[in-house]
Design an enzyme around this catalytic site. Structure first.
Site, PDB file in Angstrom:
ATOM      1  NE  ARG A 180     -11.437  94.384 -19.235  1.00  0.00           N
ATOM      2  CZ  ARG A 180     -11.442  95.319 -20.176  1.00  0.00           C
ATOM      3  NH1 ARG A 180     -10.358  95.551 -20.916  1.00  0.00           N
ATOM      4  NH2 ARG A 180     -12.508  96.067 -20.385  1.00  0.00           N
ATOM      5  NE  ARG A 187     -10.728  99.981 -28.949  1.00  0.00           N
ATOM      6  CZ  ARG A 187     -11.291  99.456 -27.870  1.00  0.00           C
ATOM      7  NH1 ARG A 187     -12.207  98.508 -27.991  1.00  0.00           N
ATOM      8  NH2 ARG A 187     -10.967  99.880 -26.662  1.00  0.00           N
TER       9      ARG A 187
HETATM   10  P1  ADP Z   1     -11.300  98.325 -23.125  1.00  0.00           P
HETATM   11  O1  ADP Z   1     -11.959  98.624 -21.818  1.00  0.00           O
HETATM   12  O2  ADP Z   1     -10.047  97.558 -23.007  1.00  0.00           O
HETATM   13  O3  ADP Z   1     -11.266  99.468 -24.020  1.00  0.00           O
HETATM   14  P2  ADP Z   1     -13.565  97.128 -24.393  1.00  0.00           P
HETATM   15  O4  ADP Z   1     -14.607  97.721 -23.512  1.00  0.00           O
HETATM   16  O5  ADP Z   1     -13.507  97.495 -25.821  1.00  0.00           O
HETATM   17  O6  ADP Z   1     -12.163  97.217 -23.783  1.00  0.00           O
HETATM   18  O7  ADP Z   1     -13.683  95.556 -24.265  1.00  0.00           O
HETATM   19  C1  ADP Z   1     -12.729  94.723 -24.871  1.00  0.00           C
HETATM   20  C2  ADP Z   1     -13.361  93.426 -25.192  1.00  0.00           C
HETATM   21  O8  ADP Z   1     -13.760  92.786 -24.010  1.00  0.00           O
HETATM   22  C3  ADP Z   1     -14.607  93.523 -26.028  1.00  0.00           C
HETATM   23  O9  ADP Z   1     -14.661  92.364 -26.832  1.00  0.00           O
HETATM   24  C4  ADP Z   1     -15.727  93.515 -25.023  1.00  0.00           C
HETATM   25  O10 ADP Z   1     -16.913  93.049 -25.593  1.00  0.00           O
HETATM   26  C5  ADP Z   1     -15.168  92.568 -23.986  1.00  0.00           C
HETATM   27  N1  ADP Z   1     -15.575  92.860 -22.619  1.00  0.00           N
HETATM   28  C6  ADP Z   1     -15.209  93.901 -21.873  1.00  0.00           C
HETATM   29  N2  ADP Z   1     -15.699  93.828 -20.624  1.00  0.00           N
HETATM   30  C7  ADP Z   1     -16.419  92.676 -20.580  1.00  0.00           C
HETATM   31  C8  ADP Z   1     -17.186  92.000 -19.573  1.00  0.00           C
HETATM   32  N3  ADP Z   1     -17.336  92.494 -18.349  1.00  0.00           N
HETATM   33  N4  ADP Z   1     -17.759  90.834 -19.911  1.00  0.00           N
HETATM   34  C9  ADP Z   1     -17.638  90.329 -21.146  1.00  0.00           C
HETATM   35  N5  ADP Z   1     -16.933  90.900 -22.112  1.00  0.00           N
HETATM   36  C10 ADP Z   1     -16.328  92.053 -21.859  1.00  0.00           C
END
Ligand code: ADP
Ligand code: ADP
Ligand code: MG
Length: 456
Positions: free
Chosen positions: A293, A339
């Site tokens: 994504r 962030r």
């Molecule tokens: P990135 O990988 O884009 O840095 P984050 O890990 O910070 O993103 O996640 C972005 C947002 O998506 C956050 O709100 C996180 O809690 C949510 N999120 C990420 N992966 C999942 C998942 N597998 N299921 C539910 N929420 C998710």
């Protein structure tokens, strides 16, 4: 066929970002909104707003049936899921596909394979990409966990197969804690992701988090270089950079090649990120997961490559083949993203929703602020506390940190607490200035009282 009307199944700053990217391509937008989000910036920008349910995410942004129904009723021909929520949910993507709607992302089968951490790990092993020593697939019962941990060697990390956002992860120091933490992690995984599958990895101390952005069109795959996201709190990224500060050229090249290899193997389509841990002592890297994504930190890649990743997602989903090859992609300078959350750093990062009494965006050249904020907006308490991403660019890393300091000083948000004071302190810190950090650095820095000691 090029997308004409796009349904945005997300909220917050990423919904704003997607609205803008769609408009730049002449695409009409339909914004999904819970009842709590009707006066959001994304709703103001969209051509049309559709109410999908009450404030609770489970009954709105996470409700597969409600959203698929809303997309169909809106007449949109495509849906962008943003990040989080349903973005990596194969059941949602299958339902969208079955309705003949274009999903802006990979197909359901690829998400099922690469969005599941234990399965993606197996795929990496098969591709010859190094992974952290760990369990073969999911762990079974406690006895199996005990056996596997003894083989891997403590400390180990248990992770939810379906996990994300730093949830469902536990560091296990010894067998006694294993017996306690496995059931805990299972319960958390079931509650957060509706799937209690766990797997296990050796815990790599002092690792750096390095990830590679890829774009694929189903046949061809390119990478847009790497990002470093080692400054984390509770395994969530706080400050990100592109390129990685301290990576030898040979390792950078090998990482990029490994990411392309793995993405090609699954005929990857759309934007994705392959995450790795890097041990700077041994110069080894290990694949940990793929995010199928758009990621929160994509703007720093845009800043160094000049490629708009969200527009690229929309064009690829609209059927375009990649319009550049690896050799056409160049990188310039250094970018940093911080962030900004509506949280109080002085009170254990307690969420701080409420009225944004005063707001003025940061000013200056090479500064970008992706945000949901406007003066008079009332931040709602139901969702993630991210309210803005401050992105700066400069010819080199030192200059980027100076630009970041300028930007942080000129951003004005009153009425709520934010994590700006944390970023100001980090931007002044010597270790940060030297790039001398790892994934556990920020938490030990805070545990040592560095935040209280900084004047904010
Ligand atoms: P990135 O990988 O884009 O840095 P984050 O890990 O910070 O993103 O996640 C972005 C947002 O998506 C956050 O709100 C996180 O809690 C949510 N999120 C990420 N992966 C999942 C998942 N597998 N299921 C539910 N929420 C998710
Ligand atoms: P999520 O889906 O929640 O983002 P990740 O698997 O990407 O989960 O891990 C999140 C963070 O946890 C990583 O960025 C890193 O800081 C830490 N981490 C993950 N795996 C390991 C490991 N095997 N050893 C040490 N730290 C790890
Ligand atoms: Mg991750």
């Amino acid at each position: 066929m090029a997308i004409k009307s796009l349904f945005i199944a997300n909220r917050g700053e990423i919904a704003v970002r997607i609205n803008k990217a769609a408009k730049a391509l002449g695409i009409r937008t339909v914004q999904a909104a819970s009842e709590a989000d009707l006066d959001s910036l994304a709703c103001r920008l969209a051509d049309e707003v559709v109410v999908i349910g009450p404030p609770q995410a489970a009954k709105s942004y996470l409700d597969v049936e409600a959203i698929v129904q809303a997309i169909k009723a809106s007449g949109a021909d495509a849906v962008h899921p943003g990040y989080g929520f349903l973005s990596e949910n194969p059941r949602f993507v299958s339902a969208v596909e079955a309705a003949g709607i274009t999903f802006v992302g990979p197909d359901a089968a690829t998400i099922a394979k690469m969005g599941d951490k234990a399965m993606a790990r197996a795929e990496a092993v098969a591709a010859g990409v190094p992974v952290v020593p760990g369990s073969d697939g999911r762990i079974g019962d406690l006895a199996d966990a005990r056996r596997q941990a003894a083989r891997i060697g403590y400390p180990v990390m248990i992770k939810a197969s379906a996990g994300g956002g730093g949830r469902g992860i536990r560091i296990v120091e010894d067998e006694a804690s294993l017996e306690k933490l496995v059931p805990q992690a299972m319960a958390e995984a079931r509650a957060s992701f509706g799937d209690d599958g766990l797997y296990m990895e050796r815990y790599i101390q002092h690792a750096r988090h390095i990830e590679v952005q890829v774009l694929g069109d189903g046949t061809d795959v390119v990478h847009l270089f790497e990002r470093e996201c080692s400054l984390q709190r509770k395994r969530q990224k706080v400050w990100e950079e592109a390129p990685a500060a301290m990576l030898p050229r040979s390792v950078r090249d090998a990482l990029g090649a490994s990411a392309v290899l793995l993405a090609r193997r699954v005929n990857y389509r759309n934007a994705g990120t392959l995450e790795y841990l890097y041990d700077s002592k041994t110069q080894e890297f290990f694949f940990i997961e793929m995010n199928t994504r758009i990621q929160v930190e994509h703007p720093i890649t845009e800043a160094i490559t000049g490629i708009d990743v969200v527009q690229a997602q929309l064009r690829i989903a609209g059927g375009e083949r990649l319009w550049f090859g690896q050799g056409d992609i160049t990188q310039t300078g250094h970018a940093i993203e911080v962030r900004i959350n509506a949280e109080n750093p002085a009170k254990m990062f307690m969420p701080s929703p409420g009225l944004v009494a005063t707001y003025s965006p940061p000013e200056g050249s090479n500064i970008r602020f992706d945000t949901l904020l406007f003066e008079g907006y009332r931040i709602v308490p139901y969702y993630d506390s991210l309210v803005g991403k401050l992105i700066v660019w400069a010819p080199d890393r030192r200059a980027a940190i100076v630009t970041l300091q300028t930007a942080l000083n000129s951003l004005k948000v009153e009425g709520i607490h934010t994590t700006v004071p944390l970023h100001k302190a980090l931007a002044r810190d010597n270790d940060v200035g030297e790039g001398a950090f790892h994934t556990a650095w920020l938490e030990s820095w805070m545990a040592g009282g560095a935040l209280e000691a900084s004047r904010f």
